[in-house]
Design an enzyme around this catalytic site. Sequence first.
Site, PDB file in Angstrom:
ATOM      1  CE  LYS A  71      -3.842  -2.313   2.321  1.00 39.77           C
ATOM      2  NZ  LYS A  71      -4.722  -2.191   3.367  1.00 39.77           N
ATOM      3  CD  GLU A  85      -6.265  16.375   0.232  1.00 35.75           C
ATOM      4  OE1 GLU A  85      -5.681  16.505   1.232  1.00 35.75           O
ATOM      5  OE2 GLU A  85      -6.039  16.638  -0.780  1.00 35.75           O
ATOM      6  N   GLY A 133      -1.225   0.395  17.982  1.00 39.22           N
ATOM      7  CA  GLY A 133      -0.245   0.452  16.688  1.00 39.22           C
ATOM      8  C   GLY A 133      -0.287   1.748  16.150  1.00 39.22           C
ATOM      9  CB  ALA A 134       2.016   4.171  15.537  1.00 42.38           C
ATOM     10  N   GLY A 135       1.320   2.079  12.572  1.00 40.85           N
ATOM     11  CA  GLY A 135       1.690   1.744  11.190  1.00 40.85           C
ATOM     12  C   GLY A 135       0.699   2.390  10.240  1.00 40.85           C
ATOM     13  CB  THR A 159       8.536   1.562  18.134  1.00 42.64           C
ATOM     14  OG1 THR A 159       8.913   0.005  17.932  1.00 42.64           O
ATOM     15  CG2 THR A 159      10.014   2.111  18.231  1.00 42.64           C
ATOM     16  N   GLY A 253     -11.817  -8.121  11.777  1.00 44.48           N
ATOM     17  CA  GLY A 253     -11.953  -7.017  10.623  1.00 44.48           C
ATOM     18  C   GLY A 253     -12.415  -7.413   9.411  1.00 44.48           C
TER      19      GLY A 253
HETATM   20  P1  ATR Z   1       0.519  -1.387   8.323  1.00 46.49           P
HETATM   21  O1  ATR Z   1       0.865  -0.820   7.351  1.00 46.49           O
HETATM   22  O2  ATR Z   1      -0.129  -3.016   8.201  1.00 46.49           O
HETATM   23  O3  ATR Z   1       0.227  -0.808   9.604  1.00 46.49           O
HETATM   24  P2  ATR Z   1       3.452  -1.495   9.249  1.00 46.49           P
HETATM   25  O4  ATR Z   1       3.138   0.092   8.862  1.00 46.49           O
HETATM   26  O5  ATR Z   1       4.436  -2.292   9.259  1.00 46.49           O
HETATM   27  O6  ATR Z   1       2.004  -2.279   8.864  1.00 46.49           O
HETATM   28  O7  ATR Z   1       3.032  -1.297  10.949  1.00 46.49           O
HETATM   29  C1  ATR Z   1       3.088  -2.404  11.556  1.00 46.49           C
HETATM   30  C2  ATR Z   1       2.458  -2.082  13.253  1.00 46.49           C
HETATM   31  O8  ATR Z   1       2.330  -3.180  13.943  1.00 46.49           O
HETATM   32  C3  ATR Z   1       3.353  -1.072  13.942  1.00 46.49           C
HETATM   33  O9  ATR Z   1       2.673  -0.247  14.838  1.00 46.49           O
HETATM   34  C4  ATR Z   1       4.271  -2.192  14.717  1.00 46.49           C
HETATM   35  O10 ATR Z   1       4.959  -1.632  15.662  1.00 46.49           O
HETATM   36  P3  ATR Z   1       6.400  -0.968  15.765  1.00 46.49           P
HETATM   37  O11 ATR Z   1       6.211   0.332  15.206  1.00 46.49           O
HETATM   38  O12 ATR Z   1       6.933  -1.031  17.103  1.00 46.49           O
HETATM   39  O13 ATR Z   1       7.095  -1.930  14.574  1.00 46.49           O
HETATM   40  C5  ATR Z   1       3.030  -3.247  15.172  1.00 46.49           C
HETATM   41  N1  ATR Z   1       3.524  -4.424  15.239  1.00 46.49           N
HETATM   42  C6  ATR Z   1       3.952  -5.243  14.550  1.00 46.49           C
HETATM   43  N2  ATR Z   1       4.444  -6.402  15.199  1.00 46.49           N
HETATM   44  C7  ATR Z   1       4.195  -6.115  16.449  1.00 46.49           C
HETATM   45  C8  ATR Z   1       4.008  -6.999  17.787  1.00 46.49           C
HETATM   46  N3  ATR Z   1       4.578  -8.323  17.830  1.00 46.49           N
HETATM   47  N4  ATR Z   1       3.789  -6.446  19.163  1.00 46.49           N
HETATM   48  C9  ATR Z   1       3.471  -5.181  18.984  1.00 46.49           C
HETATM   49  N5  ATR Z   1       3.220  -4.294  17.688  1.00 46.49           N
HETATM   50  C10 ATR Z   1       3.555  -4.930  16.783  1.00 46.49           C
END
Ligand code: ATR
Length: 288
Positions: A71, A85, A133-135, A159, A253
Site C-alpha cells: 500500500k 486526501e 499500533g502506529a503503522g 515503539t 476485521g
Molecule cells: P501496516 O501498514 O499494516 O500498519 P506497518 O506500517 O509495518 O504495517 O506497521 C505495523 C504496526 O504493527 C506497527 O505499529 C508495529 O509496531 P512498531 O512500530 O513497534 O514496529 C506493530 N507491530 C508489529 N508487530 C508487533 C508486535 N509483535 N507487537 C506489537 N506491535 C507490533
Amino acid sequence: MHIKDNVPCYGVVGNPIEHSKSPIIHNAFSIQTGISIKYDKILTSEEYFSKTIKDFFESNGLGLNITVPFKKKAFEIIPYNNISERAKLAKAINTIWKKDNNLYGCNTDGVGLLKDINRLNFNLHNANILIIGAGGAARGVLEPLILSKPSKIHIVNRTKINAENLLNDFIHSTTIKTNLKISYGGLSETNSEKPWDIVINTTASELNGESLDLPKLTFNPKKSLAYDIMYGSNKTSFLLKAENEGALQCVDGLGMLVEQAAESFFIWHGVRPETNKVLDEIRQLISS
Ligand code: ATR
C-alpha cells in the site's frame, strides 16, 4: 497476465495473495448489481510491483486493489495530484483506477472501518478510543475517527517514537480543525481515567505470528467494543484477551474488509453495493 477482450478487468495485488477474499467479495457485488467484471488475484514482488501495475493498466485493466505489503509503495507510484486526501493522510493507497489514461489512487480502509463500526450500532460520538499500533493501518483510520467526534483518542505502540512520529506527521498533513487532544504512549501505557469504549488493534503482530504484549485493558462491560482489523477462522489473541477482560463486543476485521471493498466498488462503478449479505457469506466461508 490475461485480459479478456470485452469484460472490464479488475484485481487485487499483494504478496502473499492466495488467501485474498477480494475476488469473492467483488464477484458477489458484481452479481448483486448486475455489473459484469473479471476480478483476479495478482501476485508480485517488491522488485516487480511498479511493472505489474503498469502492465495491468496497459493491458486495458480498469481498477486494482492493493494489499499487504504494497500500500505504501502504491502511494509512491501514483502522481501526487491524482491521490485523494484520504490516501494522502494515510500515505497509503488500496484502490487504483484509470481515467482518461491517467492513474488515480484512494484509500478506502478508514471509511471501511467506520462503516463496519456503524453497522455494529456503536456510537463513536464522545467515545474514549484506544488505538493500538502506529503503522499504515493506524494512520488510515485516524482521520475518520477524529471526524466522528470522540472525547479522546490515545495511541499506543510497541515503539513509542513511531507513535509520536505518526501523530506529528499527521497533524502537519491534516486540514481537519479539531480541539481533540490526541495522546500517545508505549504499549504498557494504556491507563485511562475512564474505561475504554473502543479499543482498535491495528498492529501486524497476529499476521507475523507474534504476541501483542499488552497490559490488562479496562473496558466498560455495558458498552465496550474491541475491534481487531485482522480476521481469520479463529478469534485473534487480542480479541480473546478483550473477551476475558470484559469487552461487550469483540469483532474482527472481516466487516471492514467487505466495507472497504464496497467503497472501492463505488469508486470504480459508481454504485454502492449492499454489504450485509456478502459479509454473512464470507463469514460462513472462512468458518467452514
Ligand atoms: P501496516 O501498514 O499494516 O500498519 P506497518 O506500517 O509495518 O504495517 O506497521 C505495523 C504496526 O504493527 C506497527 O505499529 C508495529 O509496531 P512498531 O512500530 O513497534 O514496529 C506493530 N507491530 C508489529 N508487530 C508487533 C508486535 N509483535 N507487537 C506489537 N506491535 C507490533
